[in-house]
Design a protein around this motif. Sequence first.
Motif, short mmCIF file in Angstrom:
data_model
loop_
_atom_site.label_atom_id
_atom_site.label_comp_id
_atom_site.label_asym_id
_atom_site.label_seq_id
_atom_site.Cartn_x
_atom_site.Cartn_y
_atom_site.Cartn_z
N ALA A 103 44.57 47.33 51.82
CA ALA A 103 43.52 46.36 52.03
C ALA A 103 43.32 46.38 53.74
O ALA A 103 42.10 46.29 53.89
CB ALA A 103 44.33 45.04 51.47
N ILE B 3 33.36 37.66 49.67
CA ILE B 3 34.61 37.32 49.17
C ILE B 3 34.73 37.73 48.00
O ILE B 3 35.96 38.21 47.32
CB ILE B 3 34.87 35.82 49.39
CG1 ILE B 3 34.95 35.49 50.91
CG2 ILE B 3 36.20 35.40 48.72
CD1 ILE B 3 35.10 34.01 51.08
N ALA B 4 33.92 37.56 47.12
CA ALA B 4 34.01 37.80 45.54
C ALA B 4 34.00 39.37 45.58
O ALA B 4 34.89 39.80 44.43
CB ALA B 4 32.80 37.32 44.80
N THR C 208 37.30 40.59 46.51
CA THR C 208 38.37 40.21 45.57
C THR C 208 38.49 41.21 44.39
O THR C 208 39.40 41.87 43.78
CB THR C 208 38.17 38.81 45.14
OG1 THR C 208 38.30 37.96 46.26
CG2 THR C 208 39.33 38.60 44.35
N TYR C 209 37.13 41.38 44.23
CA TYR C 209 36.84 42.36 42.94
C TYR C 209 37.57 43.79 43.37
O TYR C 209 38.16 44.31 42.36
CB TYR C 209 35.45 42.23 42.65
CG TYR C 209 35.07 43.65 41.34
CD1 TYR C 209 35.26 43.28 40.32
CD2 TYR C 209 34.31 44.57 41.90
CE1 TYR C 209 34.76 44.40 39.35
CE2 TYR C 209 34.04 45.59 41.15
CZ TYR C 209 34.24 45.55 39.60
OH TYR C 209 33.67 46.25 38.93
N LEU D 30 39.70 44.52 45.30
CA LEU D 30 41.22 44.44 45.63
C LEU D 30 41.84 44.64 44.50
O LEU D 30 43.08 45.12 44.34
CB LEU D 30 41.52 43.35 46.70
CG LEU D 30 41.16 43.30 47.97
CD1 LEU D 30 41.46 42.31 48.97
CD2 LEU D 30 41.75 44.83 48.72
N ILE D 31 41.16 44.07 43.33
CA ILE D 31 42.16 44.05 42.06
C ILE D 31 42.41 45.62 41.49
O ILE D 31 43.29 45.80 41.20
CB ILE D 31 40.92 43.27 41.06
CG1 ILE D 31 41.17 42.00 41.33
CG2 ILE D 31 41.52 43.82 39.46
CD1 ILE D 31 40.15 41.27 40.37
#
Length: 281
Positions: free
Chosen positions: A228, A169-170, A173-174, A176-177
Amino acid sequence: MTITSLDDAAWDSPWRRRPVGEKVALSTALLLTALCTPSMAGARWVNPVVGSGIWPGALLAGIVSVIVILGPAHIRPRVLWQAMAAPIVFLILGGVSVLISLGSTPVGTVWWHAGVFSLGPVSTAQAMSLVEHGLCGTLTLMVLAVTTPMVDLLTWMRKLHIPDPLLEIASLTYRLIFVLLDTAVTASEAQHARLGDCPVGRFGGFNRRMNNTAALLGSVGIRAWTRANRLNDGLTNRGFESALVTLPVKRDGSARFKLIVVIVIVAVWAISWTMTGRIIR
C-alpha cells in the motif's frame, strides 16, 4: 466464491458496453418497485393477516432481475448463486428471528407457543415480508453489481459532481482489496508448500494450524501495508494531488432499452395493483 468473481463477471458481461446510467436506472427502478408496491392484504381472496406478508410487486421485481441477469446480461447461474448465497443465509437467520416471537402473547392469536416463545400469523407475515423484500431487493441490486465494474461506476459517479476525495477513497479501498487478497493467497500457498497445515501429534494439528493462521495474518498485514505504501509512493511520484482522473469510455444510450425498461416497470406495477385488489374488486 472469490472476491473477484463479481468483478470478473461484470467485465465479461456484454452489458458492460451499455451506459452506466441506464443500468443504474433499471436497478433503481426495480428496487423501488420491490419496496413500494402494495401487499396482498388488499385482496379479498387472501387471508388479511398472512396476506400482508406477500408482496407480488417485490416477487415480480425479483423474477425480472433474475431474467435480466441470466438472459441479456449473460451471467452464469453459478455466479449468481454464489453471489446470493451469503445474503440468503443472512435473510434466513433474520427471518427466523422475526418468525419466533419472544414474550407474553394472548392465547388464541398464535399457532404454537412454548413458554415465552410463540409462532403466530402476525410474526409469520412479518418474517415473510422481511425475507421477500430482502431477497428480491438484493436481486435487483445484483443487476447492477454483475454488469458494471467498479471502475466504470466510479467514473460515472464523477459526472454527478461527487467530491473527488470521496471517490478517491472508494477507488483506493477497492484496489487495496485486491492487494490484500493477492497477499493472502500468496502467503497461504507458501505455507501449504511448506506443509504448514500438516498435523503433528495428538494436539499438534490444531495448535499448528492456529500458529500458522496467526503467522499468516501477521504476514498479510505487513506485506499489504508495504504494498500500500508503494502504491501511495507511485501516485506521489506521478504528481497525484486531489484526483486521478481517467478518460471515460463514451457509450451511446439506447432508446429501445429505455422504452423496454419503462414498459416492464409499468407492467409490474399494473400486475401488482391488480393482484392486490387495488384496481379490480
